[in-house]
Design a protein around this motif. Structure first.
Motif, PDB file in Angstrom:
ATOM      1  N   UNK A 142       0.842  -1.194   0.000  1.00  0.00           N
ATOM      2  CA  UNK A 142       0.000   0.000   0.000  1.00  0.00           C
ATOM      3  C   UNK A 142       0.877   1.243   0.000  1.00  0.00           C
ATOM      4  N   UNK A 143       0.566   2.168  -0.880  1.00  0.00           N
ATOM      5  CA  UNK A 143       1.259   3.457  -0.896  1.00  0.00           C
ATOM      6  C   UNK A 143       0.425   4.468  -0.128  1.00  0.00           C
ATOM      7  N   UNK A 144       1.030   5.107   0.858  1.00  0.00           N
ATOM      8  CA  UNK A 144       0.362   6.139   1.648  1.00  0.00           C
ATOM      9  C   UNK A 144       0.882   7.511   1.251  1.00  0.00           C
ATOM     10  N   UNK A 145      -0.002   8.483   1.321  1.00  0.00           N
ATOM     11  CA  UNK A 145       0.346   9.870   0.987  1.00  0.00           C
ATOM     12  C   UNK A 145      -0.111  10.783   2.120  1.00  0.00           C
ATOM     13  N   UNK A 146       0.808  11.602   2.595  1.00  0.00           N
ATOM     14  CA  UNK A 146       0.503  12.597   3.614  1.00  0.00           C
ATOM     15  C   UNK A 146       1.084  13.926   3.171  1.00  0.00           C
ATOM     16  N   UNK A 147       0.244  14.947   3.113  1.00  0.00           N
ATOM     17  CA  UNK A 147       0.691  16.284   2.717  1.00  0.00           C
ATOM     18  C   UNK A 147       0.233  17.296   3.752  1.00  0.00           C
ATOM     19  N   UNK A 148       1.049  18.316   3.952  1.00  0.00           N
ATOM     20  CA  UNK A 148       0.704  19.365   4.906  1.00  0.00           C
ATOM     21  C   UNK A 148       1.163  20.725   4.385  1.00  0.00           C
ATOM     22  N   UNK A 149       0.351  21.742   4.631  1.00  0.00           N
ATOM     23  CA  UNK A 149       0.751  23.107   4.312  1.00  0.00           C
ATOM     24  C   UNK A 149       1.555  23.628   5.505  1.00  0.00           C
ATOM     25  N   UNK A 150       2.875  23.752   5.328  1.00  0.00           N
ATOM     26  CA  UNK A 150       3.760  24.061   6.450  1.00  0.00           C
ATOM     27  C   UNK A 150       4.101  25.541   6.554  1.00  0.00           C
TER      28      UNK A 150
END
Length: 327
Positions: A142-150
């Motif tokens: 499984x490929x997981x993606x996590x993004x955040x506006x830092x």
């Protein structure tokens, strides 16, 4: 065909066109999936906003009308890069270094066709906003993606993709810089990404082309991708330098990409890769002159495309696969 308006003529009387704003004679309806035709009311709203802008002005603080926004944020849009993640699932088991490098290049080129029709811009994320999703590949993990506006000013988005079973991690940070250029607007994608193949100790670094909206005042309003890019891997010793281009006044074709693979530090071409990133791209061996299909986008849509699956963002869920993130 070109058209002009009194509003456009009046605007250019007070604004100097940027040299980057030269455009080809694009025919309306030629590629409708990249064009936007506005009715009179939204057109008048857009013209009223444009009259308040100056050439070179930063657009990051400008409130844009909703009809040119797509219904998702920039954080979600960047997940498009993994829509064809199957292409790199087995990269750690590929024995030939050049073939691994070309696999990464093929995957990179397959990430640009996915877009809504017309001219649309994603919403700007707010500070602290996160987006989280996954792609399940069965035995491929499984490929997981996590993004955040830092960061808010300047806007900086940080991303983390990981598939531990396949043995790779991708980290990236992008600082989009939006500018008004007269008859067009640009979103310059400053930033860099690093794809780490853990078992091989290889890191592939690459940057991104920029987005342009042409024909805001005169001509056909359309979305374009343009700019110089590079993929390099010090461990394999290969690099790919290329340019995304569009039709000029006398030659060229829209949605084109052209580049060459060389050894890092060498000018000797190993192979050339060029074509349309939304249709077919070919690879040509420099020694033999043999040319083959490198990427058929329509065929790849049927073969390797996979939609994302939204998942809840929880501390317990994040711990197993994000504890080594370098964001």
């Amino acid at each position: 065909s070109r058209c002009s308006s009194a509003a456009g003529q009046a605007f250019f009387g007070n604004h100097e066109m940027s040299s980057i704003d030269g455009e080809a004679d694009v025919v309306a309806g030629e590629e409708p999936e990249y064009e936007e035709k506005l009715d009179e009311q939204p057109k008048s709203i857009l013209m009223a906003m444009i009259r308040q802008l100056k050439t070179g002005m930063d657009l990051s603080r400008v409130t844009l009308p909703t009809f040119i926004l797509e219904p998702r944020s920039f954080l979600e849009k960047c997940s498009d890069f993994m829509a064809h993640g199957r292409l790199i699932q087995d990269i750690a088991t590929t024995s030939d270094p050049l073939e691994r490098f070309l696999t990464v290049t093929r995957w990179y080129l397959c990430g640009w066709h996915f877009k809504p029709p017309g001219v649309k811009k994603p919403y700007n994320p707010i500070l602290g906003e996160v987006f989280h999703c996954k792609w399940d590949y069965g035995d491929g993990g499984t490929t997981y993606y996590l993004a955040e506006q830092v960061s808010h000013h300047p806007p900086i988005s940080a991303f983390h993709f990981v598939n531990r079973k396949a043995g790779w991690i991708l980290n990236a940070a992008i600082n989009p810089k939006s500018k008004f250029l007269g008859n067009s607007a640009a979103s310059i994608m400053d930033g860099q990404a690093s794809l780490h193949i853990l078992a091989l100790g290889e890191t592939y670094t690459f940057n991104f082309p920029s987005y342009y909206v042409r024909g805001l005042l005169i001509g056909v309003m359309r979305m374009e991708i343009a700019g110089d890019v590079q993929i390099s891997c010090k461990e394999t010793g290969f690099q790919w330098t290329a340019s995304f281009t569009n039709r000029g006044y006398f030659k060229g074709e829209n949605n084109s990409v052209s580049g060459k693979v060389t050894r890092i530090g060498s000018k000797d071409t190993i192979c050339k890769i060029d074509g349309r990133w939304d249709r077919v791209i070919k690879i040509t061996d420099k020694k033999t002159g043999a040319s083959n299909v490198f990427l058929d986008v329509e065929a790849e849509k049927q073969k390797s495309f996979m939609p994302l699956v939204m998942i809840a963002l929880t501390h317990v869920l994040l711990q197993p696969y994000c504890r080594t993130s370098t964001l």
